[in-house]
Design a protein around this motif. Structure first.
Motif, PDB file in Angstrom:
ATOM      1  N   ALA A 188      25.642  63.835   3.475  1.00  0.00           N
ATOM      2  CA  ALA A 188      27.152  63.549   4.092  1.00  0.00           C
ATOM      3  C   ALA A 188      27.183  62.419   4.934  1.00  0.00           C
ATOM      4  O   ALA A 188      28.156  61.704   4.820  1.00  0.00           O
ATOM      5  N   CYS A 189      26.303  62.193   5.884  1.00  0.00           N
ATOM      6  CA  CYS A 189      26.226  61.083   6.723  1.00  0.00           C
ATOM      7  C   CYS A 189      26.144  59.871   5.945  1.00  0.00           C
ATOM      8  O   CYS A 189      26.640  58.632   6.234  1.00  0.00           O
ATOM      9  N   LEU A 190      25.164  59.730   4.861  1.00  0.00           N
ATOM     10  CA  LEU A 190      24.942  58.525   4.169  1.00  0.00           C
ATOM     11  C   LEU A 190      26.352  58.255   3.383  1.00  0.00           C
ATOM     12  O   LEU A 190      26.579  56.944   2.953  1.00  0.00           O
ATOM     13  N   ARG A 191      27.119  59.079   2.914  1.00  0.00           N
ATOM     14  CA  ARG A 191      28.275  58.844   2.214  1.00  0.00           C
ATOM     15  C   ARG A 191      29.170  58.198   3.129  1.00  0.00           C
ATOM     16  O   ARG A 191      30.054  57.201   3.104  1.00  0.00           O
ATOM     17  N   ILE A 192      29.420  58.630   4.701  1.00  0.00           N
ATOM     18  CA  ILE A 192      30.240  57.792   5.632  1.00  0.00           C
ATOM     19  C   ILE A 192      29.703  56.600   5.939  1.00  0.00           C
ATOM     20  O   ILE A 192      30.500  55.606   5.843  1.00  0.00           O
ATOM     21  N   GLU A 193      28.490  56.191   5.883  1.00  0.00           N
ATOM     22  CA  GLU A 193      27.918  55.024   6.105  1.00  0.00           C
ATOM     23  C   GLU A 193      28.353  54.041   4.854  1.00  0.00           C
ATOM     24  O   GLU A 193      28.718  52.969   5.084  1.00  0.00           O
ATOM     25  N   ALA A 194      28.094  54.521   3.821  1.00  0.00           N
ATOM     26  CA  ALA A 194      28.509  53.901   2.497  1.00  0.00           C
ATOM     27  C   ALA A 194      29.937  53.364   2.563  1.00  0.00           C
ATOM     28  O   ALA A 194      30.341  52.252   2.184  1.00  0.00           O
ATOM     29  N   GLN A 195      30.744  54.312   2.864  1.00  0.00           N
ATOM     30  CA  GLN A 195      32.223  54.186   2.942  1.00  0.00           C
ATOM     31  C   GLN A 195      32.685  53.322   4.056  1.00  0.00           C
ATOM     32  O   GLN A 195      33.652  52.338   3.859  1.00  0.00           O
ATOM     33  N   GLU A 196      31.890  53.097   5.254  1.00  0.00           N
ATOM     34  CA  GLU A 196      32.092  52.375   6.169  1.00  0.00           C
ATOM     35  C   GLU A 196      31.403  50.822   5.908  1.00  0.00           C
ATOM     36  O   GLU A 196      31.849  49.977   6.842  1.00  0.00           O
ATOM     37  N   ARG A 197      30.826  50.617   4.921  1.00  0.00           N
ATOM     38  CA  ARG A 197      30.275  49.509   4.537  1.00  0.00           C
ATOM     39  C   ARG A 197      29.188  48.974   5.885  1.00  0.00           C
ATOM     40  O   ARG A 197      29.462  47.912   6.175  1.00  0.00           O
ATOM     41  N   SER A 198      28.533  50.115   6.303  1.00  0.00           N
ATOM     42  CA  SER A 198      27.580  49.793   7.353  1.00  0.00           C
ATOM     43  C   SER A 198      28.008  49.184   8.930  1.00  0.00           C
ATOM     44  O   SER A 198      27.589  48.611   9.267  1.00  0.00           O
ATOM     45  N   LYS A 199      29.376  49.588   8.910  1.00  0.00           N
ATOM     46  CA  LYS A 199      29.991  49.350  10.232  1.00  0.00           C
ATOM     47  C   LYS A 199      29.024  50.012  11.469  1.00  0.00           C
ATOM     48  O   LYS A 199      29.103  49.463  12.615  1.00  0.00           O
ATOM     49  N   ARG A 200      28.574  51.267  11.029  1.00  0.00           N
ATOM     50  CA  ARG A 200      27.516  52.020  12.119  1.00  0.00           C
ATOM     51  C   ARG A 200      26.392  52.205  11.128  1.00  0.00           C
ATOM     52  O   ARG A 200      26.276  52.378  10.043  1.00  0.00           O
ATOM     53  N   THR A 201      25.309  52.470  11.779  1.00  0.00           N
ATOM     54  CA  THR A 201      24.076  52.901  11.411  1.00  0.00           C
ATOM     55  C   THR A 201      24.218  54.396  10.978  1.00  0.00           C
ATOM     56  O   THR A 201      24.875  55.129  11.467  1.00  0.00           O
ATOM     57  N   LEU A 202      23.149  54.704  10.031  1.00  0.00           N
ATOM     58  CA  LEU A 202      23.196  56.251   9.826  1.00  0.00           C
ATOM     59  C   LEU A 202      22.700  57.127  11.008  1.00  0.00           C
ATOM     60  O   LEU A 202      23.555  58.035  11.066  1.00  0.00           O
ATOM     61  N   GLY A 203      21.970  56.487  11.995  1.00  0.00           N
ATOM     62  CA  GLY A 203      21.557  57.114  13.435  1.00  0.00           C
ATOM     63  C   GLY A 203      22.738  57.548  14.327  1.00  0.00           C
ATOM     64  O   GLY A 203      23.119  58.524  14.584  1.00  0.00           O
ATOM     65  N   GLU A 204      23.611  56.353  14.259  1.00  0.00           N
ATOM     66  CA  GLU A 204      24.918  56.546  15.003  1.00  0.00           C
ATOM     67  C   GLU A 204      25.823  57.594  14.412  1.00  0.00           C
ATOM     68  O   GLU A 204      26.286  58.163  15.147  1.00  0.00           O
ATOM     69  N   ILE A 205      26.152  57.438  12.816  1.00  0.00           N
ATOM     70  CA  ILE A 205      26.795  58.586  12.566  1.00  0.00           C
ATOM     71  C   ILE A 205      26.296  59.905  12.563  1.00  0.00           C
ATOM     72  O   ILE A 205      27.118  60.874  12.776  1.00  0.00           O
ATOM     73  N   MET A 206      25.018  59.975  12.469  1.00  0.00           N
ATOM     74  CA  MET A 206      24.380  61.517  12.777  1.00  0.00           C
ATOM     75  C   MET A 206      24.718  61.940  14.189  1.00  0.00           C
ATOM     76  O   MET A 206      25.194  63.379  14.261  1.00  0.00           O
ATOM     77  N   VAL A 207      24.711  61.068  15.152  1.00  0.00           N
ATOM     78  CA  VAL A 207      25.141  61.422  16.477  1.00  0.00           C
ATOM     79  C   VAL A 207      26.517  61.631  16.432  1.00  0.00           C
ATOM     80  O   VAL A 207      27.105  63.058  17.199  1.00  0.00           O
ATOM     81  N   ALA A 208      27.557  60.859  16.172  1.00  0.00           N
ATOM     82  CA  ALA A 208      28.796  60.869  16.203  1.00  0.00           C
ATOM     83  C   ALA A 208      29.311  62.354  15.479  1.00  0.00           C
ATOM     84  O   ALA A 208      30.255  62.914  15.858  1.00  0.00           O
TER      85      ALA A 208
END
Length: 147
Positions: free
Chosen positions: A99-119
């Motif tokens: 789920a977090c990887l999907r967000i990262e892919a949609q954002e085109r790496s504006k945030r790292t996966l780690g940042e997304i997992m925390v957010a």
């Protein structure tokens, strides 16, 4: 809503700190004791544990996580590795990492996966720091395949 989707709804609600695990469990008991199969989200809302806006946010997150594409093709190998480490350390389930990887892919790496997992509330910053230290020590022996 299927039981698996109810469980996923509850995990998102708790991870986002909209409610507590105890509140989710209370609503699951209410759900099990009712004749009608009322969705968990509806019960959390009717009991006052989450707001209408939070309910809608969680439903949108569920829909996004069920989108049919493989996020590992659109993210860096470092993201896949940190995701594998998080699963290996039992901080997240594979489905949560995806789920977090999907967000990262949609954002085109504006945030790292780690940042997304925390957010998204899956881990705290100290857990991310520990994962990053482990990642820095080397990735020998890891194979690069989807999480």
């Amino acid at each position: 809503m299927a039981a698996g989707q109810d469980n996923f709804f509850g995990r998102i609600a708790v991870n986002r700190k909209y409610c507590t695990q105890d509140q989710v469990e209370k609503c699951k008991i209410l759900q099990a004791n009712s004749r009608d199969r009322v969705p968990l989200g509806q019960l959390l809302r009717s009991e006052g544990y989450i707001t209408e806006e939070q309910h809608d946010t969680i439903l949108a997150m569920q829909r996004r996580s069920l989108m049919p594409f493989d996020p590992s093709n659109k993210v860096s190998k470092h993201s896949v590795l940190i995701g594998k480490l998080a699963v290996r350390e039992r901080l997240l389930a594979e489905s949560d990492v995806n789920a977090c990887l999907r967000i990262e892919a949609q954002e085109r790496s504006k945030r790292t996966l780690g940042e997304i997992m925390v957010a998204e509330g899956y881990i705290v910053t100290s857990e991310l720091a520990a994962l990053l230290r482990k990642q820095e020590r080397g990735s020998k022996g890891w194979t690069w395949c989807s999480v």
